[in-house]
Each structure stands twice: as structure tokens, then as C-alpha cells.
Design a protein around this motif. Structure first.
Motif, PDB file in Angstrom:
ATOM      1  N   VAL A 129      44.414  31.527  34.653  1.00  0.00           N
ATOM      2  CA  VAL A 129      45.551  31.137  33.818  1.00  0.00           C
ATOM      3  C   VAL A 129      46.252  32.368  33.257  1.00  0.00           C
ATOM      4  CG1 VAL A 129      46.213  30.002  31.673  1.00  0.00           C
ATOM      5  CG2 VAL A 129      44.636  28.866  33.232  1.00  0.00           C
ATOM      6  N   ALA A 130      45.475  33.336  32.772  1.00  0.00           N
ATOM      7  CA  ALA A 130      46.065  34.545  32.186  1.00  0.00           C
ATOM      8  C   ALA A 130      46.849  35.338  33.219  1.00  0.00           C
ATOM      9  CB  ALA A 130      44.969  35.409  31.570  1.00  0.00           C
ATOM     10  N   THR A 131      46.312  35.439  34.427  1.00  0.00           N
ATOM     11  CA  THR A 131      47.022  36.154  35.491  1.00  0.00           C
ATOM     12  C   THR A 131      48.331  35.460  35.823  1.00  0.00           C
ATOM     13  OG1 THR A 131      44.927  36.928  36.439  1.00  0.00           O
ATOM     14  CG2 THR A 131      46.859  37.023  37.855  1.00  0.00           C
ATOM     15  N   THR A 132      48.283  34.135  35.920  1.00  0.00           N
ATOM     16  CA  THR A 132      49.489  33.366  36.232  1.00  0.00           C
ATOM     17  C   THR A 132      50.527  33.501  35.127  1.00  0.00           C
ATOM     18  OG1 THR A 132      48.185  31.775  37.509  1.00  0.00           O
ATOM     19  CG2 THR A 132      50.371  31.065  36.797  1.00  0.00           C
ATOM     20  N   THR A 135      52.071  36.994  35.334  1.00  0.00           N
ATOM     21  CA  THR A 135      52.990  37.090  36.467  1.00  0.00           C
ATOM     22  C   THR A 135      54.305  36.384  36.171  1.00  0.00           C
ATOM     23  OG1 THR A 135      51.148  37.195  38.032  1.00  0.00           O
ATOM     24  CG2 THR A 135      53.294  36.586  38.919  1.00  0.00           C
ATOM     25  N   ASP A 136      54.214  35.155  35.666  1.00  0.00           N
ATOM     26  CA  ASP A 136      55.410  34.349  35.440  1.00  0.00           C
ATOM     27  C   ASP A 136      56.248  34.876  34.274  1.00  0.00           C
ATOM     28  OD1 ASP A 136      54.544  32.821  37.542  1.00  0.00           O
ATOM     29  OD2 ASP A 136      53.825  31.143  36.307  1.00  0.00           O
ATOM     30  N   LEU A 137      55.613  35.362  33.238  1.00  0.00           N
ATOM     31  CA  LEU A 137      56.363  35.948  32.125  1.00  0.00           C
ATOM     32  C   LEU A 137      57.116  37.185  32.588  1.00  0.00           C
ATOM     33  CD1 LEU A 137      53.737  35.592  29.245  1.00  0.00           C
ATOM     34  CD2 LEU A 137      55.977  34.464  29.318  1.00  0.00           C
ATOM     35  N   ALA A 138      56.420  38.081  33.294  1.00  0.00           N
ATOM     36  CA  ALA A 138      57.055  39.320  33.751  1.00  0.00           C
ATOM     37  C   ALA A 138      58.158  39.045  34.762  1.00  0.00           C
ATOM     38  CB  ALA A 138      56.010  40.265  34.339  1.00  0.00           C
ATOM     39  N   ALA A 155      43.463  40.412  32.705  1.00  0.00           N
ATOM     40  CA  ALA A 155      44.041  39.529  33.719  1.00  0.00           C
ATOM     41  C   ALA A 155      45.537  39.365  33.496  1.00  0.00           C
ATOM     42  CB  ALA A 155      43.343  38.175  33.685  1.00  0.00           C
ATOM     43  N   ALA A 156      45.950  39.230  32.226  1.00  0.00           N
ATOM     44  CA  ALA A 156      47.382  39.112  31.918  1.00  0.00           C
ATOM     45  C   ALA A 156      48.135  40.358  32.356  1.00  0.00           C
ATOM     46  CB  ALA A 156      47.573  38.869  30.424  1.00  0.00           C
ATOM     47  N   HIS A 157      47.542  41.522  32.146  1.00  0.00           N
ATOM     48  CA  HIS A 157      48.184  42.763  32.584  1.00  0.00           C
ATOM     49  C   HIS A 157      48.265  42.851  34.105  1.00  0.00           C
ATOM     50  CE1 HIS A 157      47.655  45.194  28.635  1.00  0.00           C
ATOM     51  NE2 HIS A 157      48.912  44.875  28.822  1.00  0.00           N
ATOM     52  N   ARG A 158      47.207  42.438  34.780  1.00  0.00           N
ATOM     53  CA  ARG A 158      47.243  42.470  36.251  1.00  0.00           C
ATOM     54  C   ARG A 158      48.370  41.587  36.765  1.00  0.00           C
ATOM     55  NH1 ARG A 158      41.612  42.387  35.576  1.00  0.00           N
ATOM     56  NH2 ARG A 158      41.486  40.146  35.985  1.00  0.00           N
ATOM     57  N   GLY A 159      48.531  40.429  36.158  1.00  0.00           N
ATOM     58  CA  GLY A 159      49.628  39.556  36.560  1.00  0.00           C
ATOM     59  C   GLY A 159      50.977  40.161  36.240  1.00  0.00           C
ATOM     60  N   ALA A 165      59.167  43.117  34.329  1.00  0.00           N
ATOM     61  CA  ALA A 165      59.167  43.612  32.955  1.00  0.00           C
ATOM     62  C   ALA A 165      57.978  44.548  32.746  1.00  0.00           C
ATOM     63  CB  ALA A 165      59.097  42.448  31.977  1.00  0.00           C
ATOM     64  N   PRO A 166      58.209  45.782  32.281  1.00  0.00           N
ATOM     65  CA  PRO A 166      57.108  46.724  32.075  1.00  0.00           C
ATOM     66  C   PRO A 166      56.148  46.221  30.996  1.00  0.00           C
ATOM     67  CG  PRO A 166      59.242  47.846  32.012  1.00  0.00           C
ATOM     68  CD  PRO A 166      59.512  46.381  31.950  1.00  0.00           C
ATOM     69  N   PRO A 167      54.847  46.139  31.284  1.00  0.00           N
ATOM     70  CA  PRO A 167      53.888  45.639  30.293  1.00  0.00           C
ATOM     71  C   PRO A 167      53.551  46.692  29.243  1.00  0.00           C
ATOM     72  CG  PRO A 167      52.753  46.243  32.301  1.00  0.00           C
ATOM     73  CD  PRO A 167      54.210  46.441  32.574  1.00  0.00           C
TER      74      PRO A 167
END
Length: 290
Positions: A129-132, A135-138, A155-159, A165-167
Motif C-alpha cells: 500500500v505504501a509503495t502504491t 508512486t501515485d502521489l509522485a 516503501a513510500a520513498h521507493r514508490g 515529484a522529488p521526494p
């Protein structure tokens, strides 16, 4: 001493958060504040937050001169005053400065940013979920703010690295230290495309209290915070409550009621602190950031 050197001094002299020093600097400016601290002419509440009255900053200034790191301060045009002002207003202590690695603009990056936090010991569901979400936010040009830790944040960063968008990774140690070491490659990738930021001087090692202090920055830098998974004692929960105190919307991802890593999120949803979401579009629509 100029304002940059004064800020470097203050970051070495204090252990964040330092709300009394923050308010004192806001009232007197960094140079005058340092002079008063050095001559013991500051209030006791301020002097009480000074851990090292004679910090050495020559190496810090040399690191800035080298161009590898920046020390971003409230005197700079790309300081996110709007995002961080609430920390001062709520007595939580805004950062006295931020060490930065990366070339992205912090003001621009945080105009549409969502903090993604959650369990380090995440389940495969939580990481998916965090990866998705990342990905979708960026992909929608929304900056993902997270800690770079194992589990949900990493996981959120990997996505996010798959999007445009730069994390941003907020660290609980110096910006020159890869922590956790197993995510050195991930943090390097974030620095290459986005930003590593820390209120801790270069060389500062991570510590339990610093993880907690970092949480208020994660809460402040996003226009909203989403908790993906969190047990009842998870460090993600104080971040969610801080975000709510700052007037940010808090979102929670529902999970299985039989999972311990869902218990904290369920409590946030049950008590009305968080709103349930199942996709990045739910946050983007609610926040009006598309």
C-alpha cells in the motif's frame, strides 16, 4: 558572526526541539540571540536548552563552503515558513535551521506534499500500500515526505522515486549519515532527485529521542499525513496527533482487524483523528492539490 554561522552555532548548542531558543531567536534574531546566550544574558528557559555553550562550527562552515551540503535557515528565500510556523505557534519548537543534501527547493516541494508514515515492521500488505501511495502521489506531482526508515516509510520513498515529484527524507541523524544503513542506496537516490533534510549537525548519530523529535517535522512539512500501518505503540501515532494539532488532515489506511499493525490506525479512525482512505486520489481530492 553572521546569521548563517549563528544558526550553525545554535544547531550545535541545542538538542531539538528547543522551543524556548526558537522563540528567543524569533524575537532577537540569530546573531543577537547567540551573543546573549554566550554572555549568559538570555532568560533561564533559553539557557536551560543550551547543551553545549561553546560548540565548534569550523567544520560545519567548511562543509557548506564545499557545496556538498547546505544549511537552510529562516533567512533564506526557500525556507518553508508556512509549513513550519505552526511549530512555533504551538510551542513545539521550529527547527533553528535545516541541513540539506540535494538541490530541490524546499518551499516548492512542500507546497503540495503528503507525509507517509507507519510501521517499521510493516506487513507485505502495508509495504504494498505504501509503495502504491508513493508512486501515485509522485505521479500526480505531490511530494512524498517520509523518514526513509524500514517498512512503510521506505516503501513510500521507493514508490515516489518512480514518479515526477522529488521526494523528501527527514532524518534523525546528520545528513551525512546513512541510517538505516540498509537503506543507504535509497537515501542516496532520494538525495539525487529530491532532498535529505535534518536539523541535526553533520556527524550526529541517531538516537531514540531524535526519532521522536523528527516526528514533528514529518507532521509539519506535509499538507496532510497518512498513516498506513501502526501498532498501538507505534511512533507513527504521535506524528498523526501532532499533524492534527497543527491543523493538518490525517488519513488512515484501513487494515485487517486481526492484525496488530492495524490496531493503531483503527484507533485513529475510531476516535475521529483520521479519515479512512484507500487510494492517493482520495487524499489529492480532499486536499485540493491537483
Amino acid at each position: 558572526m553572521n546569521s548563517l554561522a549563528a544558526r550553525a552555532f545554535l544547531l550545535r548548542a541545542t538538542e531539538p526541539p528547543a522551543p524556548a531558543v526558537d522563540a528567543f531567536v524569533a524575537a532577537h534574531g540569530p546573531v543577537d540571540a547567540v551573543e546573549r546566550i554566550q554572555t549568559q544574558a538570555a532568560p533561564q528557559s533559553v539557557l536551560h536548552e543550551i547543551r553545549d555553550p561553546e560548540p565548534q562550527i569550523d567544520e560545519d562552515l567548511a562543509a557548506i563552503d564545499s557545496g556538498r551540503y547546505r544549511l537552510l535557515t529562516p533567512e533564506d528565500p526557500d525556507w518553508p515558513h508556512g509549513a513550519l510556523q505552526g511549530l512555533t505557534e504551538q510551542g513545539l519548537g521550529a527547527p533553528l535551521g535545516l541541513w540539506v543534501r540535494g538541490t530541490a527547493n524546499l518551499v516548492t516541494s512542500t507546497r503540495a506534499a503528503v507525509s507517509v508514515v507507519g510501521a517499521r515492521a510493516a506487513t507485505s500488505y502495508g509495504e504494498h500500500v505504501a509503495t502504491t501511495l508513493g508512486t501515485d502521489l509522485a505521479a500526480a506531482d505531490v511530494t512524498v515526505v517520509a523518514s526513509g526508515a524500514y517498512g512503510v516509510d521506505g516503501a513510500a520513498h521507493r514508490g515516489a522515486l518512480l514518479g515526477s515529484a522529488p521526494p523528501i527524507a527527514v532524518l534523525a541523524c546528520g545528513a551525512d549519515i546513512a541510517y538505516p544503513q540498509g537503506h543507504a542506496w535509497l537515501l542516496e537516490s532520494v538525495a539525487h532527485s529530491g532532498l535529505l533534510i535534518s536539523e541535526y549537525p553533520l556527524g550526529t548519530k541517531p538516537a531514540r529521542a531524535r526519532f521522536a523529535a523528527r516526528g514533528r517535522l514529518l507532521a509539519a512539512l506535509g499538507v496532510a499525513t497518512v498513516v498506513v500501518e501502526a501498532a498501538r505503540r507505534s511512533g507513527a501515532l504521535p506524528i498523526a496527533h501532532t499533524a492534527a494539532i497543527l491543523g493538518r488532515h490525517v488519513y488512515g489506511v484501513p487494515g485487517p482487524i486481526t492484525s496488530a499493525t492495524s490496531a493503531g490506525v483503527i484507533d485513529l479512525l475510531r476516535t475521529g483523528v483520521a479519515t479512512p482512505i484507500a487510494a492517493a486520489d482520495h487524499i489529492i481530492s480532499q486536499e485540493g492539490i491537483r
